[in-house]
Design a protein around this motif. Structure first.
Motif, short mmCIF file in Angstrom:
data_model
loop_
_atom_site.label_atom_id
_atom_site.label_comp_id
_atom_site.label_asym_id
_atom_site.label_seq_id
_atom_site.Cartn_x
_atom_site.Cartn_y
_atom_site.Cartn_z
N VAL A 4 14.60 -17.78 54.70
CA VAL A 4 15.71 -17.27 55.49
C VAL A 4 16.05 -18.31 56.57
O VAL A 4 15.18 -19.05 57.03
CB VAL A 4 15.39 -15.91 56.16
N THR A 5 17.31 -18.35 56.92
CA THR A 5 17.75 -19.27 57.97
C THR A 5 18.52 -18.47 59.00
O THR A 5 19.02 -17.39 58.69
CB THR A 5 18.69 -20.34 57.40
N ASP A 6 18.60 -18.99 60.20
CA ASP A 6 19.50 -18.35 61.16
C ASP A 6 20.92 -18.86 60.91
O ASP A 6 21.12 -19.78 60.10
CB ASP A 6 19.04 -18.59 62.61
N LEU A 7 21.90 -18.25 61.58
CA LEU A 7 23.29 -18.62 61.31
C LEU A 7 23.56 -20.08 61.64
O LEU A 7 24.31 -20.76 60.96
CB LEU A 7 24.23 -17.72 62.13
N ALA A 8 22.88 -20.56 62.69
CA ALA A 8 23.14 -21.92 63.14
C ALA A 8 22.48 -22.96 62.23
O ALA A 8 22.77 -24.14 62.33
CB ALA A 8 22.66 -22.09 64.58
N GLY A 9 21.58 -22.52 61.39
CA GLY A 9 20.88 -23.45 60.52
C GLY A 9 19.85 -24.28 61.27
O GLY A 9 19.39 -25.32 60.80
#
Lengths: 382, 259
Positions: free
Chosen positions: A281-286
């Protein structure tokens, strides 16, 4: 063999707590016996038992004062040893790619209270899978190595139990630190205690218990033997691995597949099913990423998706894969059976598919089970 | 000044209650991150400022239930690089697809004083019946964590982690006791697509099927079990005929018990 009067069970639990263990044991919740953290013996399902059949489970108040007058519910110890969701690592983005964030999360030191013989065998199977061979599973090992196991022999087997067939119970034989047998005899209520490890010996030493008398030993032995004679289910295991390997094309697979919901319940309640999925999983900002391991099941399509497509598209192929892995190919993979006869897959199948019955039909070659028989459900009001 | 490096997001509404697109505004913690990575270019529920298309990502809510809808979705598709449908209306026709089992003119006569002004299609249909859809996000309403996951996956050029298996998988992972086995409560969980986190069974209710059919639903076997638990044909028709009534599998199963 020692004897522990029932009123002193908390002395034993307290001794474990003093050693820094978090006690996990059976409790009553939402109409079933499940595993959770307990503080003392009063949290145990005292005076409760349960009635189990294919696709049905009823909690019953027996009012008999027994601490362990039941078998196993939907939970198993794998949820502590191989949790449903585990974060394997996390990382944050850096100028040169990414760097791993060190985690120092301590895993609790668990003492498992009331581990049944079938479950000791299930833990031994998980040990074989996760700890032996070339790839040792770090997450499993750090939970497993500290765990203290207080086993309890089964003296009241359940309707879907068949541990005796699988040579996995009802008596705890190995893999425990201490093992109890709960005995009611001539108005007396006590536990006989057997020690299985040095750690168990140390704990026992603190309690200064008396040796069990010959009648007490006999009463315990008798309770376990009686349990072995009253299994709700049985399975003929002689030559089973080879037999199933020769039943790949049997028409009965189609019959089971018509009933099978491919929901995955059997695999998730099974104390030895260990299959998992790994998700990134990644956050929106990458800028931040995590890798999680979650329980998966051979009944999901994604599980058998490989490059180019799914290799087990039908319910037939997925049910067959599960049953034959448990009872047949597990032997060639791990030199043991993958089934311990706990009966969870039978009880917790929403449509009551019965492993022992399916095996019987596959063995006999006759197709006996029909779909939609609407045979009725046992009365819930006991 | 517009930041031209940011991909443009558009949110479109068809026949729906707006609940799913509001999930985007519910993403309070993630909203600033989102706005820093993506240009919210066309989202009338959030802002009157509209930036012209084409759009890199379109989120489409609602079903096609009027001739105007049917035309407009073609234009949305033309303007969108990726088109993701969100919610039971967009993915299955929604609760308004109950009309598909009846006579819509009859409904209009009962509801409206002057039904001749109502211009509507006889069926409410999912977006994918009309245009190519890149990804369908299920739910009534959608789960906002899954919405963030889909947008995050889009932004990071990876596959979204949105499993298509049963609700039972989520129930068992959270340690919930099966309401069907332990309480005898009819539950749609075994045939229903995961995504809600197995909410209802955690509160001792059977699953209502808000996320529609799972990947390999065996509704025939489940219905048979429901009957053993005391459900009548009418109960089964009602159970399958809610938010995802017009999804192929639920539709067939409800029709099978209508007679």
């Amino acid at each position: 063999m020692f004897v522990l009067r029932h009123a002193r069970l908390d002395d034993l639990l307290d001794a474990l707590k003093r050693r820094g263990f978090t006690l996990v044991g059976p409790v009553v919740r939402d109409g079933a016996i499940v595993y959770d953290v307990i503080a003392s013996s009063s949290d145990l399902p005292i005076g409760y038992t349960h009635q189990q059949d294919a696709g049905s489970y009823h909690l019953i108040e027996a009012h008999d004062g027994a601490f362990f007058g039941y078998t196993v519910g939907p939970h198993s110890w794998k949820q502590y040893l191989n949790p449903p969701r585990t974060r394997l690592w996390k990382a944050k983005g850096s100028a040169n790619g990414f760097e791993i964030v060190q985690e120092n999360a301590n895993v609790p030191r668990y003492a498992f209270i009331g581990v049944r013989a079938c479950e000791l065998n299930a833990i031994a199977i998980l040990d074989r899978v996760f700890l032996q061979g070339s790839a040792v599973d770090f997450e499993y090992r750090r939970r497993r190595e500290h765990a203290f196991i207080l086993a309890v022999d089964c003296t009241r087997p359940g309707g879907t139990c068949f541990c005796a067939s699988m040579n996995a119970g009802p008596q705890a034989r190995s893999g425990f630190d201490l093992a109890l047998t709960e005995v009611f005899d001539n108005g007396e209520h006590y536990f006989t205690v057997v020690c299985g490890s040095e750690r168990g010996d140390e704990v026992l030493g603190e309690l200064c218990l008396e040796e069990a008398s010959e009648p007490e030993r006999q009463a315990a032995k008798h309770s376990i033997e009686e349990a072995g004679r009253h299994m709700g289910r049985k399975m003929e295991t002689a030559g089973l691995a080879e037999l199933l390997a020769s039943r790949v094309e049997h028409p009965h697979w189609e019959v089971v597949a018509k009933r099978c919901l491919t929901c995955g319940n059997c695999t998730l309640v099974c104390p030895t099913c260990f299959c998992s999925n790994v998700e990134d999983v990644t956050d929106l900002a990458g800028a931040f990423a995590e890798r999680w391991r979650t329980w998966d099941s051979c009944f999901t399509l994604d599980y058998s998706y490989i490059h180019g497509g799914n290799v087990r598209k039908t319910a037939v192929s997925r049910y067959r894969q599960w049953l034959t892995h448990k009872l047949s190919s597990w032997h060639s993979q791990f030199e043991m059976s993958g089934c311990v006869g706990c009966g969870r897959c039978i009880t917790w199948c929403p449509v009551g598919i019965d492993l022992t019955e399916e095996v019987r039909v596959l063995r006999d070659g006759a197709t006996a089970v029909t779909i939609g028989t609407e045979k009725g459900v046992p009365d819930a009001k006991h | 000044m517009r930041d031209k490096s940011k991909p443009k997001l558009a949110v479109w509404k068809f026949s729906s209650c707006d609940g799913c697109q509001l999930s985007l505004l519910d993403c309070e913690d993630e909203l600033l991150d989102l706005a820093s990575k993506i240009e919210i270019a066309n989202f009338p529920e959030a802002s009157r400022a509209v930036v012209k298309g084409p759009y890199e990502l379109s989120l489409v809510e609602g079903s096609i239930s009027t001739p105007h809808d049917a035309q407009r979705i073609q234009e949305v598709r033309r303007q969108s690089k990726f088109l993701v449908t969100i919610g039971a209306c967009a993915t299955a026709g929604g609760i308004q697809a109950l009309r598909n089992f009846a006579d819509v003119a009859e409904f209009a006569r009962y509801v409206y004083a002057a039904p001749q002004y109502i211009e509507t299609l006889s069926n409410s249909t999912p977006i994918a019946y009309h245009v190519f859809v890149d990804f369908e996000l299920r739910g009534c309403p959608i789960n906002k964590a899954q919405l963030v996951e889909v947008i995050g996956a889009f932004l990071n050029n990876r596959r979204p982690n949105v499993p298509h298996y049963s609700v039972c998988m989520e129930c068992k992972r959270r340690g919930t006791i099966c309401v069907m086995v332990a309480q005898g409560i009819p539950c749609l969980g075994p045939v229903t697509h995961a995504g809600c986190g197995a909410l209802c069974p955690a509160y001792r209710r059977g699953c209502y099927g808000c996320f529609g059919p799972m990947e390999t639903p065996n509704t025939v076997a489940l219905s048979s079990r429901w009957k053993e638990l005391g459900a009548a044909n009418a109960d089964l028709v009602r159970a399958y005929r809610t938010f995802n009534a017009f999804s192929e599998v639920f539709r067939k199963e409800s029709v099978a018990h209508e007679r």
